[in-house]
Design a protein around this motif. Sequence first.
Motif, PDB file in Angstrom:
ATOM      1  N   UNK A  81      12.486  22.008 -47.979  1.00  0.00           N
ATOM      2  CA  UNK A  81      13.737  22.749 -48.138  1.00  0.00           C
ATOM      3  C   UNK A  81      14.875  21.741 -48.243  1.00  0.00           C
ATOM      4  N   UNK A  82      16.051  22.104 -47.817  1.00  0.00           N
ATOM      5  CA  UNK A  82      17.224  21.255 -48.020  1.00  0.00           C
ATOM      6  C   UNK A  82      17.218  20.011 -47.140  1.00  0.00           C
ATOM      7  N   UNK A  83      16.573  20.076 -45.986  1.00  0.00           N
ATOM      8  CA  UNK A  83      16.631  18.994 -45.025  1.00  0.00           C
ATOM      9  C   UNK A  83      15.232  18.606 -44.573  1.00  0.00           C
ATOM     10  N   UNK A  84      15.154  17.519 -43.818  1.00  0.00           N
ATOM     11  CA  UNK A  84      13.897  17.149 -43.179  1.00  0.00           C
ATOM     12  C   UNK A  84      13.665  18.065 -41.971  1.00  0.00           C
ATOM     13  N   UNK A  85      12.404  18.215 -41.564  1.00  0.00           N
ATOM     14  CA  UNK A  85      12.140  18.943 -40.313  1.00  0.00           C
ATOM     15  C   UNK A  85      12.850  18.274 -39.138  1.00  0.00           C
ATOM     16  N   UNK A  86      13.103  19.048 -38.086  1.00  0.00           N
ATOM     17  CA  UNK A  86      13.845  18.540 -36.932  1.00  0.00           C
ATOM     18  C   UNK A  86      13.173  18.933 -35.621  1.00  0.00           C
ATOM     19  N   UNK A  87      13.400  18.095 -34.630  1.00  0.00           N
ATOM     20  CA  UNK A  87      13.122  18.450 -33.233  1.00  0.00           C
ATOM     21  C   UNK A  87      14.476  18.358 -32.555  1.00  0.00           C
ATOM     22  N   UNK A  88      15.054  19.514 -32.207  1.00  0.00           N
ATOM     23  CA  UNK A  88      16.496  19.637 -32.059  1.00  0.00           C
ATOM     24  C   UNK A  88      16.916  20.079 -30.665  1.00  0.00           C
ATOM     25  N   UNK A  89      17.835  19.344 -30.088  1.00  0.00           N
ATOM     26  CA  UNK A  89      18.455  19.772 -28.828  1.00  0.00           C
ATOM     27  C   UNK A  89      19.928  20.082 -29.043  1.00  0.00           C
ATOM     28  N   UNK A 327       7.665  13.477 -39.518  1.00  0.00           N
ATOM     29  CA  UNK A 327       7.971  14.901 -39.409  1.00  0.00           C
ATOM     30  C   UNK A 327       7.575  15.638 -40.684  1.00  0.00           C
ATOM     31  N   UNK A 328       7.788  14.996 -41.830  1.00  0.00           N
ATOM     32  CA  UNK A 328       7.399  15.631 -43.091  1.00  0.00           C
ATOM     33  C   UNK A 328       5.876  15.677 -43.219  1.00  0.00           C
ATOM     34  N   UNK A 329       5.173  14.662 -42.719  1.00  0.00           N
ATOM     35  CA  UNK A 329       3.712  14.694 -42.722  1.00  0.00           C
ATOM     36  C   UNK A 329       3.203  15.821 -41.819  1.00  0.00           C
ATOM     37  N   UNK A 330       3.884  16.050 -40.713  1.00  0.00           N
ATOM     38  CA  UNK A 330       3.522  17.165 -39.848  1.00  0.00           C
ATOM     39  C   UNK A 330       3.726  18.492 -40.575  1.00  0.00           C
ATOM     40  N   UNK A 331       4.821  18.577 -41.314  1.00  0.00           N
ATOM     41  CA  UNK A 331       5.068  19.792 -42.117  1.00  0.00           C
ATOM     42  C   UNK A 331       3.919  20.053 -43.090  1.00  0.00           C
ATOM     43  N   UNK A 332       3.457  19.012 -43.754  1.00  0.00           N
ATOM     44  CA  UNK A 332       2.400  19.159 -44.744  1.00  0.00           C
ATOM     45  C   UNK A 332       1.068  19.571 -44.134  1.00  0.00           C
ATOM     46  N   UNK A 333       0.860  19.256 -42.868  1.00  0.00           N
ATOM     47  CA  UNK A 333      -0.434  19.507 -42.236  1.00  0.00           C
ATOM     48  C   UNK A 333      -0.456  20.699 -41.286  1.00  0.00           C
ATOM     49  N   UNK A 334       0.684  21.187 -40.876  1.00  0.00           N
ATOM     50  CA  UNK A 334       0.725  22.290 -39.927  1.00  0.00           C
ATOM     51  C   UNK A 334       0.279  23.590 -40.591  1.00  0.00           C
ATOM     52  N   UNK A 335      -0.520  24.378 -39.877  1.00  0.00           N
ATOM     53  CA  UNK A 335      -1.060  25.618 -40.430  1.00  0.00           C
ATOM     54  C   UNK A 335      -1.011  26.735 -39.388  1.00  0.00           C
ATOM     55  N   UNK A 336      -1.074  27.954 -39.898  1.00  0.00           N
ATOM     56  CA  UNK A 336      -1.090  29.139 -39.042  1.00  0.00           C
ATOM     57  C   UNK A 336      -2.480  29.351 -38.446  1.00  0.00           C
ATOM     58  N   UNK A 337      -2.531  29.675 -37.163  1.00  0.00           N
ATOM     59  CA  UNK A 337      -3.786  29.988 -36.482  1.00  0.00           C
ATOM     60  C   UNK A 337      -4.154  31.439 -36.759  1.00  0.00           C
ATOM     61  N   UNK A 338      -5.397  31.662 -37.204  1.00  0.00           N
ATOM     62  CA  UNK A 338      -5.835  33.035 -37.468  1.00  0.00           C
ATOM     63  C   UNK A 338      -7.001  33.455 -36.586  1.00  0.00           C
TER      64      UNK A 338
END
Length: 519
Positions: A81-89, A327-338
Amino acid sequence: MFLNNPLSVSARQLTKMIGWSVLSACALSLNVQAQTTTTPPVSMSTPPAFATYTNPFAAQSLWNVRPVNPVLDTSFTIPTSSYYPEINSGAYSTGFFLAKDTDLPMKIYGQGGANLVNNPDAGGSTEVTLPRWPANTLPATGSDGHADIYDPVTNVIHSFWQLKKVNGKWQAALYAWSPANDTGWGTPAHFYLGARATGVAASAGLIRAQEINDGLPMYRHALAMSLTYNALSATEPYVYPATSADNDAAKTNTGKIPQGALMMLPANYDTSKISNLALRKVAETLKNYGAYVVDRNVGTPFVIYVETGSTLGLHAKGWDNNVAAELDRMRQNMRRVIGAQSWQDGNGKAFDAAQPNLNALSMRGPWIKNSGTVTGTYDTWSQSMVFPASPTKSVMQNGNSTGLSKVKWGAPVVGSTQQLKVISTGGATLRMALYSGGTMVFDTGNQNNGYIKRFVWPAGAWFVLYTTNGTNQVSSVRGELVTVQLAPATAAANAAKAATLKTLLEASPTYTGARTGVR
C-alpha cells in the motif's frame, strides 16, 4: 475505526471439527499450507498470572491461546500500500492506565459536551461515570483518541474512542467495557466490548511496555493488528471471534481477509537472521501465537500495536532500511489461519477452540412501559432489566425482536433447536411471544427464574419480550437463547467442511493422527 451495526450460530457438535466461521464455504477452494509450530522454550514454561492488568483475560481466551500445526490460507497475500508495515506505539495505538482503589469517580461527557455518551451495548447513548479514574489517563493523539482503563476493584477494562479533555471535562465519542477475566471478545448478546472496529478493547493484544525487555523470545499472547482497505474483505467483513467490523466495509474494502481473522507467519519463516532483536521477538510471536485483525487503517499494509509511551526502537537511529525490508518480508509471508491440529491455552493445556455456543438474546431494548408505576431499565453491567422496589407490578415491553443478536455468526438458524432460559432475582419474570410471520408459535406466559423451554426456530421468526418486576424489593430479569441442536442443513455443510480440513491436515508431513480442537 467506525462503529458497525453487526451483520448467523452453531452448536458445538460438528463445529468442533471445523471451527469458527473461518472455514466458510469459500475455504473449500483455498490453497493451504500445513505447518508445524515450535514448542515454546523452557524459559517460557511458567505461565503468567492471567486476568490481571499486566496480562488481561483468561488463560482460555483466544488472546492467550496458541494453535499447534496451524493450516494457513496461501491463496491471498497482504498487498502493498502507500507505506511500509509498522509496529506502532504512536498516534493510533492506545495507552492502558491502571486505576487505584483510592482514585475518585469521573463523569464522561459525549461529543460537544453532551450529557450522554454513545454506548453500543446499551443500544444508544447513556450517562457514563467511572468509579475510579487514573490521574495519568492520556488518550492517543490520533483522531481515534484511544484510551483504556483497568479497574482492579471490578476487574473491568473501560475502553474509549475519541477521548479528549475539553475545558476541564472529559468527552468521548464511544464507551464500552470488557471483563478482564473473560475472553476479551464479544458475544452475540454483549457484542461491543471496546473501541476497536471488531468490538474489542484497544488494549487487547497490545504489546505492553513491561513485556518489551522481559528477556523472553516472544510475547505470550496473540498480537493486535490492523490492515488497510486493499487487504480487508468486503464480502465477509468479519468472522468469529469478532462481533463487528467497520460499517462501510462492504462498500470500501477490496481484499479477502475478514476482521477477526488470525494471521500468522509460517513455522519455517527464518528469524535467525533478523539482527534487530525487538523485531525478531515480534516475528517469533507471529509464528507461535499470531495476530488478530481488530481494525482498519489508512494506507499501511499492516500495523501491530504497542502501548503508547513505550517503543521497540525499530528506527531508533532514524529510518532503518533493514527493518523496513524485514517488515515487508513479513507482509509477504503472513497468512490467515483456517484451521489447526490442536490448540493450547495459556497454561499449556489442551483447548477446544471451536466456536462456542453463546447467548444470542440481549435485554438492551428499547423498552416501553405497558402498565404500572415504576420503569425497568437495562443495566449493561448485569445484562438484565432492573426494576426498583415497588409494592405494585409494572410491565415493560420490547417488540419486534430488537433483543435478538445481529452478529452474523451468532443469530439462530431456521430449523435449529433453541433453548430459552430465564434468569431472574426478586420475583421478576420474563415472557416471550414467538411468531412465524403473522402466526404466533407460542407464548410462554410470565416465567420465573430457572424456566427453560426448547423449540425449533421457525422461518420468519420474530418475538415480543415482556418483563415484570417483583414486589417490595429490587428485582432483575434476563433471558438466554442458545442453540442446542444444529439445523440439518447446517450440520451437513459443517460435516463436509470438516472432512475437507481433515484431508488438508493429513496431507501435512507432521500429521500425528490426533486432530483435537480443530477450528
